[in-house]
Design a protein around this motif. Structure first.
Motif, short mmCIF file in Angstrom:
data_model
loop_
_atom_site.label_atom_id
_atom_site.label_comp_id
_atom_site.label_asym_id
_atom_site.label_seq_id
_atom_site.Cartn_x
_atom_site.Cartn_y
_atom_site.Cartn_z
N ALA A 118 0.81 -1.21 0.00
CA ALA A 118 0.00 0.00 0.00
C ALA A 118 0.85 1.26 0.00
O ALA A 118 0.36 2.34 -0.35
N THR A 119 2.13 1.13 0.36
CA THR A 119 3.00 2.31 0.44
C THR A 119 3.84 2.49 -0.81
O THR A 119 3.80 3.53 -1.47
N ILE A 120 4.64 1.47 -1.17
CA ILE A 120 5.55 1.61 -2.30
C ILE A 120 5.33 0.52 -3.35
O ILE A 120 6.23 0.21 -4.13
N GLY A 121 4.15 -0.08 -3.34
CA GLY A 121 3.80 -1.05 -4.38
C GLY A 121 3.53 -0.36 -5.70
O GLY A 121 3.71 0.86 -5.86
N THR A 122 3.08 -1.12 -6.67
CA THR A 122 2.82 -0.56 -8.00
C THR A 122 1.80 0.57 -7.95
O THR A 122 1.94 1.58 -8.65
N SER A 123 0.78 0.43 -7.11
CA SER A 123 -0.23 1.48 -6.95
C SER A 123 -0.21 2.07 -5.55
O SER A 123 -1.23 2.56 -5.07
N GLY A 124 0.96 2.02 -4.91
CA GLY A 124 1.07 2.52 -3.55
C GLY A 124 0.98 4.03 -3.45
O GLY A 124 1.10 4.75 -4.45
N VAL A 125 0.79 4.50 -2.23
CA VAL A 125 0.63 5.94 -2.00
C VAL A 125 1.89 6.70 -2.37
O VAL A 125 1.84 7.71 -3.10
N VAL A 126 3.04 6.23 -1.90
CA VAL A 126 4.31 6.92 -2.20
C VAL A 126 4.64 6.80 -3.68
O VAL A 126 5.11 7.77 -4.30
N THR A 127 4.38 5.65 -4.28
CA THR A 127 4.64 5.48 -5.72
C THR A 127 3.80 6.44 -6.54
O THR A 127 4.29 7.07 -7.49
N ALA A 128 2.52 6.54 -6.20
CA ALA A 128 1.64 7.46 -6.92
C ALA A 128 2.06 8.91 -6.72
O ALA A 128 2.01 9.72 -7.66
N LEU A 129 2.49 9.24 -5.51
CA LEU A 129 2.94 10.61 -5.24
C LEU A 129 4.17 10.96 -6.06
O LEU A 129 4.25 12.04 -6.68
N LEU A 130 5.13 10.06 -6.10
CA LEU A 130 6.37 10.33 -6.84
C LEU A 130 6.12 10.34 -8.35
O LEU A 130 6.72 11.13 -9.07
N THR A 131 5.25 9.45 -8.81
CA THR A 131 5.04 9.33 -10.26
C THR A 131 4.10 10.40 -10.79
O THR A 131 4.42 11.10 -11.77
N ASP A 132 2.94 10.53 -10.17
CA ASP A 132 1.91 11.44 -10.71
C ASP A 132 2.16 12.89 -10.34
O ASP A 132 1.95 13.79 -11.17
N THR A 133 2.62 13.12 -9.12
CA THR A 133 2.77 14.50 -8.66
C THR A 133 4.14 15.07 -8.99
O THR A 133 4.26 16.17 -9.54
N LEU A 134 5.19 14.32 -8.69
CA LEU A 134 6.55 14.83 -8.88
C LEU A 134 7.19 14.33 -10.16
O LEU A 134 8.22 14.86 -10.58
N GLY A 135 6.62 13.30 -10.78
CA GLY A 135 7.18 12.78 -12.02
C GLY A 135 8.52 12.11 -11.86
O GLY A 135 9.34 12.11 -12.78
N LEU A 136 8.76 11.52 -10.70
CA LEU A 136 10.07 10.92 -10.43
C LEU A 136 10.05 9.40 -10.58
O LEU A 136 10.91 8.82 -11.22
N PHE A 141 12.99 0.51 -9.32
CA PHE A 141 12.89 -0.37 -8.17
C PHE A 141 11.52 -1.06 -8.15
O PHE A 141 10.49 -0.44 -8.40
N SER A 142 11.52 -2.36 -7.87
CA SER A 142 10.27 -3.12 -7.78
C SER A 142 10.18 -3.78 -6.42
O SER A 142 11.12 -4.45 -5.97
N LEU A 143 9.06 -3.57 -5.77
CA LEU A 143 8.85 -4.20 -4.47
C LEU A 143 8.73 -5.71 -4.59
O LEU A 143 9.04 -6.44 -3.64
N TYR A 144 8.32 -6.20 -5.76
CA TYR A 144 8.07 -7.62 -5.96
C TYR A 144 9.30 -8.32 -6.54
O TYR A 144 9.21 -9.06 -7.53
N SER A 145 10.44 -8.06 -5.95
CA SER A 145 11.71 -8.64 -6.39
C SER A 145 12.54 -9.00 -5.17
O SER A 145 12.13 -8.78 -4.02
N MET A 146 13.72 -9.55 -5.41
CA MET A 146 14.61 -9.90 -4.31
C MET A 146 15.01 -8.66 -3.52
O MET A 146 15.05 -8.69 -2.28
N ALA A 147 15.29 -7.55 -4.22
CA ALA A 147 15.65 -6.31 -3.53
C ALA A 147 14.48 -5.78 -2.72
O ALA A 147 14.66 -5.31 -1.58
N GLY A 148 13.26 -5.83 -3.28
CA GLY A 148 12.10 -5.38 -2.54
C GLY A 148 11.83 -6.23 -1.32
O GLY A 148 11.50 -5.71 -0.24
#
Length: 282
Positions: A118-136, A141-148
């Motif tokens: 819910a925070t940094i997933g594909t549709s997470g709050v932070v992901t949406a904020l960085l992508t839609d608002t700040l364009g970053l 990085f993928s949460l659904y990987s070994m690093a995530g």
């Protein structure tokens, strides 16, 4: 006699809930079921099968994840513990951090996976904020990987390290540093010859504890990555409940036995390190 009777419930608990399951795994891992007659015989096929193919990759994946998260958790947790003890208003801060660490170290499983999704997933709050608002975005990085998954594991491994290592840091006697300063030793020399050797056993022991905790974790990985990351705990669950091939449950038990052996070796080393720690800090 009274001491033996008082300890009897503990030994019964260990025998029923620890030794008996291990004995069952040790027996069933060397059993095989004929797919036609369903007759069970003794065989080493299941034990041999877990050393190759996807099962071997699962062990390697679990070992890699556990080593990386254990080392990172130990380093970051040790740094946080040292910073807490050196803070000017350390008592209040230490209470707050220890209380939070006690909660976070036991916060895992599906709720933890959902919190990160819910925070940094594909549709997470932070992901949406960085992508839609700040364009970053998250920079690939993928949460659904070994690093995530490693990032999620650090969420409860770092607090566990803090809880484990703070007693050892508090046991460093101020007189040792004062004697070192009086003899003209530098800070580096103190940590090289006094503080470092004293702290090394508890730090190594705590790292082993983090490794065992990460290696045995299941629910968080299952909810977060499913079968996309090769982990031995996920292979065990698949062999016991998802694989319909006759005899697959024996492979699952062989995988579990391999985990028990590895964790047992780690715990034996951890117990040896703890004995050395108690001798230094007594």
């Amino acid at each position: 006699m009274l001491v033996v009777l008082g300890a009897l419930p503990f030994f019964l608990y260990v025998a029923v809930f620890l030794l008996l399951p291990i004995a069952v795994l040790a027996v069933e891992a060397f059993r095989a079921t004929d797919p036609v007659t369903f007759e069970e015989t003794w065989s080493t096929a299941s034990v041999a099968a877990i050393t190759e193919g996807p099962y071997r990759r699962a062990y390697v994946g679990s070992l890699q994840l556990s080593v990386i998260t254990a080392v990172l958790g130990a380093v970051l947790g040790l740094a946080l513990a040292v910073a807490i003890l050196r803070a000017r208003r350390g008592r209040l801060l230490r209470r707050l951090v220890l209380t939070a660490s006690g909660v976070l170290a036991n916060f895992g499983g599906i709720p933890l996976a959902f919190a990160f999704i819910a925070t940094i997933g594909t549709s997470g709050v932070v992901t949406a904020l960085l992508t839609d608002t700040l364009g970053l975005g998250l920079g690939g990085f993928s949460l659904y990987s070994m690093a995530g998954l490693a990032l999620v594991y650090l969420y409860f491994l770092i607090p566990l390290m803090v809880l484990t290592i703070i007693p050892a840091l508090e046991a460093l006697r101020p007189q040792w540093r004062e004697a070192s300063d009086n003899l003209g030793a530098s800070g580096w020399q103190y940590w090289r010859h006094v503080g470092g050797p004293v702290l090394a056993p508890p730090v190594v022991g705590a790292t082993m504890l983090l490794f065992a905790s990460a290696f045995a974790a299941y629910a968080t990985a299952d909810a977060l990555v499913g079968s996309t990351v090769p982990l031995v705990t996920l292979q065990i669950a698949n062999a016991l409940s998802g694989d319909v091939v006759v005899g697959s449950e024996n492979r699952g038990k062989a995988l579990a036995l391999g985990m028990v052996v590895l964790i047992g070796l780690v715990m034996v080393f951890y117990a040896w390190v703890q004995r050395r720690t108690q001798r230094w800090l007594a």
